[in-house]
Design an enzyme around this catalytic site. Structure first.
Site, PDB file in Angstrom:
ATOM      1  N   CYS A   1      -2.286  15.353   5.494  1.00 48.86           N
ATOM      2  CA  CYS A   1      -1.264  15.409   4.442  1.00 48.86           C
ATOM      3  C   CYS A   1      -1.875  15.197   3.063  1.00 48.86           C
ATOM      4  O   CYS A   1      -1.271  15.564   2.053  1.00 48.86           O
ATOM      5  CB  CYS A   1      -0.170  14.377   4.701  1.00 48.86           C
ATOM      6  SG  CYS A   1      -0.733  12.662   4.718  1.00 48.86           S
TER       7      CYS A   1
ATOM      8  N   SER B   1      -9.176   7.823   0.798  1.00 49.83           N
ATOM      9  CA  SER B   1      -7.783   8.021   1.200  1.00 49.83           C
ATOM     10  C   SER B   1      -6.828   7.467   0.155  1.00 49.83           C
ATOM     11  O   SER B   1      -7.175   6.599  -0.648  1.00 49.83           O
ATOM     12  CB  SER B   1      -7.522   7.320   2.542  1.00 49.83           C
ATOM     13  OG  SER B   1      -8.318   7.871   3.556  1.00 49.83           O
TER      14      SER B   1
ATOM     15  N   GLU C   1      -7.493   3.096   5.232  1.00 49.12           N
ATOM     16  CA  GLU C   1      -6.620   3.450   6.368  1.00 49.12           C
ATOM     17  C   GLU C   1      -7.454   4.058   7.502  1.00 49.12           C
ATOM     18  O   GLU C   1      -8.404   4.795   7.262  1.00 49.12           O
ATOM     19  CB  GLU C   1      -5.518   4.404   5.909  1.00 49.12           C
ATOM     20  CG  GLU C   1      -6.000   5.714   5.296  1.00 49.12           C
ATOM     21  CD  GLU C   1      -6.107   6.816   6.319  1.00 49.12           C
ATOM     22  OE1 GLU C   1      -5.714   6.594   7.468  1.00 49.12           O
ATOM     23  OE2 GLU C   1      -6.606   7.893   5.953  1.00 49.12           O
TER      24      GLU C   1
ATOM     25  N   GLY D   1      10.669  14.530  13.945  1.00 46.35           N
ATOM     26  CA  GLY D   1       9.309  14.771  14.396  1.00 46.35           C
ATOM     27  C   GLY D   1       8.920  13.725  15.429  1.00 46.35           C
ATOM     28  O   GLY D   1       9.650  12.746  15.658  1.00 46.35           O
TER      29      GLY D   1
ATOM     30  N   MET E   1       2.318  10.144  12.678  1.00 47.29           N
ATOM     31  CA  MET E   1       2.899   9.486  11.508  1.00 47.29           C
ATOM     32  C   MET E   1       4.297   8.952  11.804  1.00 47.29           C
ATOM     33  O   MET E   1       4.652   7.837  11.398  1.00 47.29           O
ATOM     34  CB  MET E   1       2.937  10.456  10.328  1.00 47.29           C
ATOM     35  CG  MET E   1       3.353   9.803   9.016  1.00 47.29           C
ATOM     36  SD  MET E   1       2.183   8.555   8.445  1.00 47.29           S
ATOM     37  CE  MET E   1       0.895   9.626   7.770  1.00 47.29           C
TER      38      MET E   1
END
Length: 426
Positions: A51, A108, A113, A188, A192
């Site tokens: 993303c 990131s 992360e 979804g 994530m």
């Protein structure tokens, strides 16, 4: 042989442009095959798409870089000039350093992360399946993973970090007085959404529902949290039921449109709705943000939230950079050595050819009844003459300056233990 990288990320390109170059994991293999088939020399290649970034790593001729930019721009439906204005290109040690920093979580949006490391490993496996990985990129990424592991275990780079999923819960807590009184919809069923559901479940919301295109996968995730599951097709008619909507799918087009949200707002009688779009490209049409009583956040909107605690990690960043520096130096040393491989292969092939010729000649002499001692003498003499012929010819050719340089080289190669004192001191 060069190693180079071409990419855009959350610091160089806006969300909607990044969305044009987002690739789902199952798209990486055919995309790499398409890229490599468009290049004459078929370089090693890997595609990383998350993303926050899309990056292509290649090992091959740097002249392929310009063609790759044009190919990628065409794939995203933008001009090469626009892509260049938002892209970065890195070569050799700079490309290696970038890969190591990405794997370690230093590049990131959420400093430190851990998800990016798994995403890189998935990208490497997809490149292997596409037949696009070679020795050079294999070394680059295996060393990236090793450096990332050392950074994790030797520093506190991941301490105090706030994930995008955790930031979503924090923002929801600012809008709703009590998260245990809200109903949450997760759209979804990927990694994530799994993380987001984990963080929201810790707040014990009134109800949780998972909407997914594949009902079976949605049921698997919902079952872990005691949540309801529903089909994605039912989302427009039920959207008004939820106080918070967290969406992250691999859809290439928005799946929650302005009209559906407008109807939900009316049915909710203007009670506020909290929405987080973690997808790239977007899952929720951007115009939704302008509706009254709607609080919509994208991955870029969450950036300032996840910066909390960043100052506390700066000392760990400095320690991580030292580890990365050492990794880059080791990789570049290996890469420099690899540049000698073609010459070494040619030398081995040449000496194998000489050896085969002399052995064949020796066998013929033995078959004629020559003594073993004479045959061995002829074999050894033949080999040494072949090996020294080129060096001796160079020693007798050219001007005095060239002969002196050749003499020094020949001495280093063949007289290691017998170099004159003055040459040993040079």
């Amino acid at each position: 042989m060069s190693v180079w990288a071409l990419g855009i990320n959350h610091t160089t390109a806006p969300l909607d442009l990044r969305g044009r170059f987002a690739f789902a994991l199952d798209q990486i293999e055919p995309t790499l095959k398409g890229l490599r088939s468009s290049l004459a020399r078929q370089p090693e290649a890997t595609l990383l798409s998350t993303c926050n970034r899309t990056e292509i790593y290649c090992a091959g001729d740097r002249s392929d870089l310009g063609h790759t930019i044009e190919w990628l721009a065409q794939h995203g439906g933008v001009s090469p000039a626009l892509l260049r204005s938002h892209a970065y290109t890195l070569e050799n040690d700079h490309a290696a350093r970038h890969a190591f920093r990405v794997a370690s979580g230093l590049d990131s949006m959420v400093l430190g992360e851990p998800q990016i490391l798994g995403q890189m490993k998935d990208a490497v496996r997809a490149a292997e399946d596409a037949g696009a990985m070679g020795t050079t990129l294999h070394q680059l990424f295996q060393r990236s993973f090793a450096v990332a592991k050392e950074v994790r275990t030797s520093t506190e780079i991941g301490a105090h970090s706030i994930s995008l999923a955790a930031a979503s819960v924090r923002l929801a807590g600012q809008l709703f007085e009590d998260l245990s009184d809200i109903k949450v919809l997760f759209v979804g069923a990927g990694e994530m959404i799994d993380l987001a559901a984990t963080h929201f479940a810790a707040k014990n919301p009134k109800a949780m529902t998972v909407a997914n295109r594949t009902l079976e996968r949605g049921e698997k995730l919902a079952g872990r949290f005691g949540a309801e599951v529903m089909r994605l097709a039912d989302l427009p008619s039920r959207l008004h039921e939820f106080d918070a909507v967290i969406s992250c799918t691999a859809s290439t087009l928005p799946i929650i449109g302005l009209g559906a949200v407008e109807r939900a707002v009316k049915l909710r009688k203007h009670r506020p709705m909290f929405m987080v779009d973690l997808a790239v490209p977007r899952d929720i049409e951007p115009e939704v943000k302008d509706l009254p009583d709607i609080y919509l956040y994208t991955v870029d909107d969450l950036a300032h939230v996840v910066q909390t605690g960043k100052d506390n990690r700066q000392a760990a960043v400095a320690q991580a950079e030292v580890i990365i520096d050492a990794g880059v130096q080791n990789f570049m040393h290996w890469l420099d050595q690899r540049r000698s491989v073609p010459l070494i292969q040619q030398l081995n092939a040449q000496t194998d050819e000489w050896r085969a010729l002399e052995i064949a000649r020796a066998k013929k002499l033995l078959a004629k009844g020559e003594s073993v001692d004479d045959v061995l003498e002829a074999l050894s003499r033949g080999l040494t003459q072949k090996m020294l012929h080129g060096a001796l010819a160079e020693l007798h050719a050219g001007n005095a300056e060239n002969r002196e340089a050749t003499a020094q080289t020949v001495s280093r190669l063949f007289l290691r233990g017998n170099l004159p004192k003055e040459q040993k001191e040079r």
